[in-house]
Write a protein that holds these residues in place. Sequence first.
Motif, PDB file in Angstrom:
ATOM      1  N   LEU A  74       0.803  -1.222   0.000  1.00 41.52           N
ATOM      2  CA  LEU A  74       0.000   0.000   0.000  1.00 41.52           C
ATOM      3  C   LEU A  74       0.841   1.281   0.000  1.00 41.52           C
ATOM      4  O   LEU A  74       0.288   2.381  -0.075  1.00 41.52           O
ATOM      5  CB  LEU A  74      -0.971  -0.004   1.179  1.00 41.52           C
ATOM      6  N   GLY A  75       2.173   1.146   0.096  1.00 41.14           N
ATOM      7  CA  GLY A  75       3.054   2.293  -0.057  1.00 41.14           C
ATOM      8  C   GLY A  75       3.239   3.171   1.173  1.00 41.14           C
ATOM      9  O   GLY A  75       3.697   4.306   1.049  1.00 41.14           O
ATOM     10  N   TYR A  76       2.891   2.676   2.338  1.00 37.41           N
ATOM     11  CA  TYR A  76       2.978   3.484   3.553  1.00 37.41           C
ATOM     12  C   TYR A  76       4.175   3.100   4.419  1.00 37.41           C
ATOM     13  O   TYR A  76       4.604   1.954   4.418  1.00 37.41           O
ATOM     14  CB  TYR A  76       1.713   3.318   4.412  1.00 37.41           C
ATOM     15  N   SER A  77       4.655   4.076   5.184  1.00 38.77           N
ATOM     16  CA  SER A  77       5.626   3.776   6.233  1.00 38.77           C
ATOM     17  C   SER A  77       4.829   3.305   7.447  1.00 38.77           C
ATOM     18  O   SER A  77       3.608   3.508   7.519  1.00 38.77           O
ATOM     19  CB  SER A  77       6.437   5.021   6.605  1.00 38.77           C
ATOM     20  N   GLU A  78       5.499   2.713   8.402  1.00 33.42           N
ATOM     21  CA  GLU A  78       4.799   2.262   9.603  1.00 33.42           C
ATOM     22  C   GLU A  78       4.156   3.433  10.344  1.00 33.42           C
ATOM     23  O   GLU A  78       3.027   3.340  10.820  1.00 33.42           O
ATOM     24  CB  GLU A  78       5.773   1.514  10.525  1.00 33.42           C
ATOM     25  N   ALA A  79       4.862   4.554  10.424  1.00 33.66           N
ATOM     26  CA  ALA A  79       4.327   5.737  11.111  1.00 33.66           C
ATOM     27  C   ALA A  79       3.079   6.270  10.395  1.00 33.66           C
ATOM     28  O   ALA A  79       2.089   6.621  11.040  1.00 33.66           O
ATOM     29  CB  ALA A  79       5.389   6.826  11.207  1.00 33.66           C
ATOM     30  N   GLU A  80       3.114   6.312   9.061  1.00 32.50           N
ATOM     31  CA  GLU A  80       1.943   6.776   8.299  1.00 32.50           C
ATOM     32  C   GLU A  80       0.762   5.834   8.488  1.00 32.50           C
ATOM     33  O   GLU A  80      -0.379   6.258   8.636  1.00 32.50           O
ATOM     34  CB  GLU A  80       2.275   6.837   6.805  1.00 32.50           C
ATOM     35  N   TRP A  81       1.046   4.542   8.474  1.00 33.31           N
ATOM     36  CA  TRP A  81       0.001   3.518   8.589  1.00 33.31           C
ATOM     37  C   TRP A  81      -0.774   3.674   9.889  1.00 33.31           C
ATOM     38  O   TRP A  81      -1.989   3.546   9.913  1.00 33.31           O
ATOM     39  CB  TRP A  81       0.655   2.145   8.491  1.00 33.31           C
ATOM     40  N   ARG A  82      -0.081   3.982  10.958  1.00 36.08           N
ATOM     41  CA  ARG A  82      -0.726   4.094  12.270  1.00 36.08           C
ATOM     42  C   ARG A  82      -1.665   5.300  12.382  1.00 36.08           C
ATOM     43  O   ARG A  82      -2.430   5.394  13.318  1.00 36.08           O
ATOM     44  CB  ARG A  82       0.323   4.129  13.373  1.00 36.08           C
ATOM     45  N   THR A  83      -1.605   6.198  11.426  1.00 38.20           N
ATOM     46  CA  THR A  83      -2.517   7.350  11.439  1.00 38.20           C
ATOM     47  C   THR A  83      -3.792   7.079  10.641  1.00 38.20           C
ATOM     48  O   THR A  83      -4.680   7.921  10.598  1.00 38.20           O
ATOM     49  CB  THR A  83      -1.835   8.611  10.856  1.00 38.20           C
ATOM     50  N   LYS A  84      -3.877   5.933  10.023  1.00 35.26           N
ATOM     51  CA  LYS A  84      -4.980   5.613   9.122  1.00 35.26           C
ATOM     52  C   LYS A  84      -6.107   4.853   9.825  1.00 35.26           C
ATOM     53  O   LYS A  84      -5.927   4.253  10.880  1.00 35.26           O
ATOM     54  CB  LYS A  84      -4.482   4.754   7.949  1.00 35.26           C
ATOM     55  N   PHE A  85      -7.263   4.905   9.178  1.00 36.35           N
ATOM     56  CA  PHE A  85      -8.395   4.073   9.538  1.00 36.35           C
ATOM     57  C   PHE A  85      -8.649   3.158   8.348  1.00 36.35           C
ATOM     58  O   PHE A  85      -8.265   3.484   7.218  1.00 36.35           O
ATOM     59  CB  PHE A  85      -9.636   4.927   9.839  1.00 36.35           C
ATOM     60  N   LEU A  86      -9.303   2.051   8.586  1.00 38.03           N
ATOM     61  CA  LEU A  86      -9.581   1.104   7.518  1.00 38.03           C
ATOM     62  C   LEU A  86     -10.262   1.786   6.332  1.00 38.03           C
ATOM     63  O   LEU A  86      -9.925   1.541   5.182  1.00 38.03           O
ATOM     64  CB  LEU A  86     -10.446  -0.039   8.069  1.00 38.03           C
ATOM     65  N   LYS A  87     -11.180   2.697   6.614  1.00 40.16           N
ATOM     66  CA  LYS A  87     -11.904   3.410   5.542  1.00 40.16           C
ATOM     67  C   LYS A  87     -10.962   4.238   4.661  1.00 40.16           C
ATOM     68  O   LYS A  87     -11.297   4.540   3.518  1.00 40.16           O
ATOM     69  CB  LYS A  87     -13.005   4.285   6.121  1.00 40.16           C
ATOM     70  N   ASP A  88      -9.781   4.578   5.181  1.00 43.34           N
ATOM     71  CA  ASP A  88      -8.825   5.373   4.418  1.00 43.34           C
ATOM     72  C   ASP A  88      -8.136   4.574   3.322  1.00 43.34           C
ATOM     73  O   ASP A  88      -7.584   5.162   2.389  1.00 43.34           O
ATOM     74  CB  ASP A  88      -7.742   5.957   5.332  1.00 43.34           C
ATOM     75  N   VAL A  89      -8.112   3.262   3.434  1.00 45.31           N
ATOM     76  CA  VAL A  89      -7.400   2.429   2.458  1.00 45.31           C
ATOM     77  C   VAL A  89      -8.337   1.548   1.639  1.00 45.31           C
ATOM     78  O   VAL A  89      -7.886   0.773   0.814  1.00 45.31           O
ATOM     79  CB  VAL A  89      -6.289   1.581   3.126  1.00 45.31           C
ATOM     80  N   ILE A  90      -9.637   1.665   1.869  1.00 46.31           N
ATOM     81  CA  ILE A  90     -10.611   0.927   1.069  1.00 46.31           C
ATOM     82  C   ILE A  90     -11.215   1.891   0.049  1.00 46.31           C
ATOM     83  O   ILE A  90     -11.596   3.012   0.381  1.00 46.31           O
ATOM     84  CB  ILE A  90     -11.706   0.310   1.964  1.00 46.31           C
ATOM     85  N   HIS A  91     -11.306   1.446  -1.183  1.00 45.67           N
ATOM     86  CA  HIS A  91     -11.881   2.266  -2.248  1.00 45.67           C
ATOM     87  C   HIS A  91     -13.293   2.690  -1.853  1.00 45.67           C
ATOM     88  O   HIS A  91     -14.050   1.895  -1.286  1.00 45.67           O
ATOM     89  CB  HIS A  91     -11.910   1.457  -3.552  1.00 45.67           C
ATOM     90  N   PRO A  92     -13.680   3.946  -2.144  1.00 45.97           N
ATOM     91  CA  PRO A  92     -15.013   4.428  -1.761  1.00 45.97           C
ATOM     92  C   PRO A  92     -16.166   3.529  -2.214  1.00 45.97           C
ATOM     93  O   PRO A  92     -17.163   3.394  -1.513  1.00 45.97           O
ATOM     94  CB  PRO A  92     -15.101   5.810  -2.425  1.00 45.97           C
ATOM     95  N   ASP A  93     -16.018   2.867  -3.368  1.00 45.93           N
ATOM     96  CA  ASP A  93     -17.073   1.974  -3.848  1.00 45.93           C
ATOM     97  C   ASP A  93     -17.238   0.736  -2.964  1.00 45.93           C
ATOM     98  O   ASP A  93     -18.275   0.077  -3.019  1.00 45.93           O
ATOM     99  CB  ASP A  93     -16.783   1.520  -5.284  1.00 45.93           C
ATOM    100  N   ASP A  94     -16.223   0.407  -2.181  1.00 40.12           N
ATOM    101  CA  ASP A  94     -16.255  -0.793  -1.344  1.00 40.12           C
ATOM    102  C   ASP A  94     -16.500  -0.494   0.132  1.00 40.12           C
ATOM    103  O   ASP A  94     -16.611  -1.417   0.943  1.00 40.12           O
ATOM    104  CB  ASP A  94     -14.946  -1.578  -1.486  1.00 40.12           C
ATOM    105  N   VAL A  95     -16.566   0.766   0.510  1.00 41.51           N
ATOM    106  CA  VAL A  95     -16.711   1.133   1.919  1.00 41.51           C
ATOM    107  C   VAL A  95     -18.024   0.619   2.506  1.00 41.51           C
ATOM    108  O   VAL A  95     -18.049   0.071   3.606  1.00 41.51           O
ATOM    109  CB  VAL A  95     -16.569   2.659   2.122  1.00 41.51           C
ATOM    110  N   THR A  96     -19.119   0.746   1.796  1.00 37.19           N
ATOM    111  CA  THR A  96     -20.418   0.314   2.326  1.00 37.19           C
ATOM    112  C   THR A  96     -20.434  -1.181   2.614  1.00 37.19           C
ATOM    113  O   THR A  96     -20.864  -1.610   3.696  1.00 37.19           O
ATOM    114  CB  THR A  96     -21.561   0.685   1.356  1.00 37.19           C
ATOM    115  N   ALA A  97     -19.957  -1.986   1.672  1.00 38.79           N
ATOM    116  CA  ALA A  97     -19.920  -3.439   1.884  1.00 38.79           C
ATOM    117  C   ALA A  97     -19.011  -3.793   3.053  1.00 38.79           C
ATOM    118  O   ALA A  97     -19.339  -4.655   3.873  1.00 38.79           O
ATOM    119  CB  ALA A  97     -19.449  -4.143   0.616  1.00 38.79           C
ATOM    120  N   SER A  98     -17.877  -3.123   3.157  1.00 37.99           N
ATOM    121  CA  SER A  98     -16.951  -3.387   4.256  1.00 37.99           C
ATOM    122  C   SER A  98     -17.566  -2.992   5.588  1.00 37.99           C
ATOM    123  O   SER A  98     -17.441  -3.716   6.581  1.00 37.99           O
ATOM    124  CB  SER A  98     -15.638  -2.632   4.044  1.00 37.99           C
TER     125      SER A  98
END
Length: 140
Positions: A74-98
Motif C-alpha cells: 500500500l506504499g505506507y511507512s509504519e508511522a503513516e500507517w498508524r494514522t490511518k483508519f480502515l476506511k482510508d485504504v478501502i476504495h469508496p465503492d467498497d466502503v459500504t460493503a466493508s
Amino acid sequence: MRRRSGRSHKLQQSLDEASSAESVTANLPPSQKVVPRESDDRFRTAFERAPIGMAIIAMDGHVLEANGAALTMLGYSEAEWRTKFLKDVIHPDDVTASKTQLELLIAGKVHSYEGERNLLHKQGHTICGLVNITSVYEEG
C-alpha cells in the motif's frame, strides 16, 4: 468504472483466534507444550515475516499495526500507517460493503469474513485484493 490493478494481492487482516495456553496445549506431551511468551513470539515472527499483507485493526477501524508486506503493497511507512483508519485504504465503492461486514463482526453475528476489495495505494492507484478479517477478543 473503477480502475483495478492487473496484479491481485491478498491483504489478510486476520489473527488466529487465541485460546488460553492450557486449552491449546492440553493434549501435547510436556516437551511440546508452548508457554504463552513463546506463543506470542511465534505469532510475532509469523506476522512480521508473512509474504502476504497482514494488519491489526481496532474495532473502531483504526489501524494499529501492519507487517512489511502490507506496508509495501500500500506504499505506507509504519508511522503513516498508524494514522490511518480502515476506511482510508478501502476504495469508496467498497466502503459500504466493508462497513456492513464489520458491523456484523462487531455484533458477534459472524466471526470472520472474506471478500474482494479495492484498496487504495498511497499514490492513489487502486489495488484489487482479497481481504480476510477475523475478530479476536482479548480475555479479561
